[in-house]
Scaffold this motif. Structure first.
Motif, PDB file in Angstrom:
ATOM      1  N   SER A  72      64.744  46.228 -87.741  1.00  0.00           N
ATOM      2  CA  SER A  72      65.277  45.467 -88.801  1.00  0.00           C
ATOM      3  C   SER A  72      66.622  44.885 -88.552  1.00  0.00           C
ATOM      4  N   ASP A  73      66.886  43.547 -89.212  1.00  0.00           N
ATOM      5  CA  ASP A  73      67.986  43.309 -89.281  1.00  0.00           C
ATOM      6  C   ASP A  73      68.744  43.647 -90.511  1.00  0.00           C
ATOM      7  N   VAL A  74      68.293  44.459 -91.244  1.00  0.00           N
ATOM      8  CA  VAL A  74      69.065  44.750 -92.583  1.00  0.00           C
ATOM      9  C   VAL A  74      70.479  45.104 -92.575  1.00  0.00           C
ATOM     10  N   PRO A  75      71.461  44.875 -93.516  1.00  0.00           N
ATOM     11  CA  PRO A  75      72.899  44.784 -93.240  1.00  0.00           C
ATOM     12  C   PRO A  75      73.080  46.428 -93.595  1.00  0.00           C
ATOM     13  N   VAL A  76      73.996  46.877 -92.650  1.00  0.00           N
ATOM     14  CA  VAL A  76      74.324  48.294 -92.548  1.00  0.00           C
ATOM     15  C   VAL A  76      75.847  48.308 -92.816  1.00  0.00           C
ATOM     16  N   LEU A  77      76.316  49.196 -93.959  1.00  0.00           N
ATOM     17  CA  LEU A  77      77.688  49.440 -94.215  1.00  0.00           C
ATOM     18  C   LEU A  77      77.800  50.757 -93.753  1.00  0.00           C
ATOM     19  N   MET A  78      78.626  51.185 -92.633  1.00  0.00           N
ATOM     20  CA  MET A  78      78.676  52.541 -92.398  1.00  0.00           C
ATOM     21  C   MET A  78      79.919  53.226 -92.853  1.00  0.00           C
TER      22      MET A  78
END
Length: 261
Positions: A72-78
């Motif tokens: 997936s290309d779902v946005p990720v905030l680490m």
């Protein structure tokens, strides 16, 4: 249309604070507390954005991000307590779209989520017309810190603090028992104090002790953890006979000292 945000963090209390702030923004929020559960939930119901803690049981955030980027290309905030440049670059190289170092401001996190959703064209909540609800008031024994009113009270008495002193106290009071390094505290002072160093933190702590301690030379609230930094003593048991003022909240009681991330 509001976004669906999945928050993956093994710190249940911190995850709940993030959830409440995101819901105030108009998002729907799911919570999971380990890496495998995060992947399972993402596959079950694809979120519009994932807030992903680095260090989690069963599978850490980096491994989750690595697998997620194949699907997936779902946005990720680490979210991470690591501050070394190589660590942060690794997170970005593995597919994180942004990162925040812990401890982090929930308000800043909401702003980062808003920016990521806008940048990626994901659903964003409509403009909020009504004023936002008041921020939580942190109570540690008979000490209360009210960020919304910029007020500190000790035994019910108003205590004046500078902006820098207030920010240090707010960070520590939000997580009684948790140890913060000077570097972590410094991150919360940028933009408040023009020139900030570890000596700045020490100076604020010394001034705060004069204002909130019965005996500044023998502090009971604002404690030094030698070789590490400072913490707010968790006095919830000792001060059980002192009821908290109505409307106050202490969402991070019994946080404890967490492992280095």
């Amino acid at each position: 249309m509001c976004a669906y945000v999945l928050v993956a963090d093994d710190d249940h209390k911190q995850a709940d604070i993030i959830r409440r702030y995101l819901e105030r923004e108009g998002h729907s929020v799911g919570l999971v507390f380990d890496g495998r559960a995060a992947l399972e939930e993402i596959r079950r119901r694809m979120p519009d954005l994932v807030v992903l803690d680095w260090m989690m049981p069963r599978m850490d955030g980096l491994d989750v991000c690595r697998v997620l980027r194949t699907e997936s290309d779902v946005p990720v905030l680490m979210l991470t307590a690591r501050t070394e440049e190589d660590d942060l670059l690794l997170a970005l190289d593995l597919g994180a779209d942004d990162y925040m170092t812990k401890p982090c401001s929930p308000r800043e996190l909401v702003a980062r989520v808003r920016t990521l959703l806008r940048r990626t064209g994901r659903p964003a909540p409509p403009p909020v017309e009504a004023p936002p609800p008041p921020e939580p008031v942190f109570a540690v024994g008979t000490l209360t810190v009210d960020p919304g009113r910029f007020e500190v009270r000790v035994d019910g008495r108003l205590t004046e603090c500078t902006p820098g002193e207030f920010r240090v106290l707010e960070v520590l009071a939000a997580a009684p028992g948790r140890v913060f390094t000077r570097k972590q505290i410094l991150e919360h002072l940028h933009g408040i104090d023009r020139y900030v160093t570890t000596r700045t933190v020490d100076g604020h702590v010394m001034n705060l002790r004069r204002k909130i301690e019965r005996d500044p030379t023998r502090p009971e609230r604002l404690l030094t953890v030698y070789g590490v930094g400072y913490k707010m003593a968790d006095v919830s048991v000792r001060d059980a006979d002192h009821p908290r003022p109505a409307g106050t909240a202490n969402p991070l009681d019994d946080e404890g000292v967490r492992r280095a991330r």
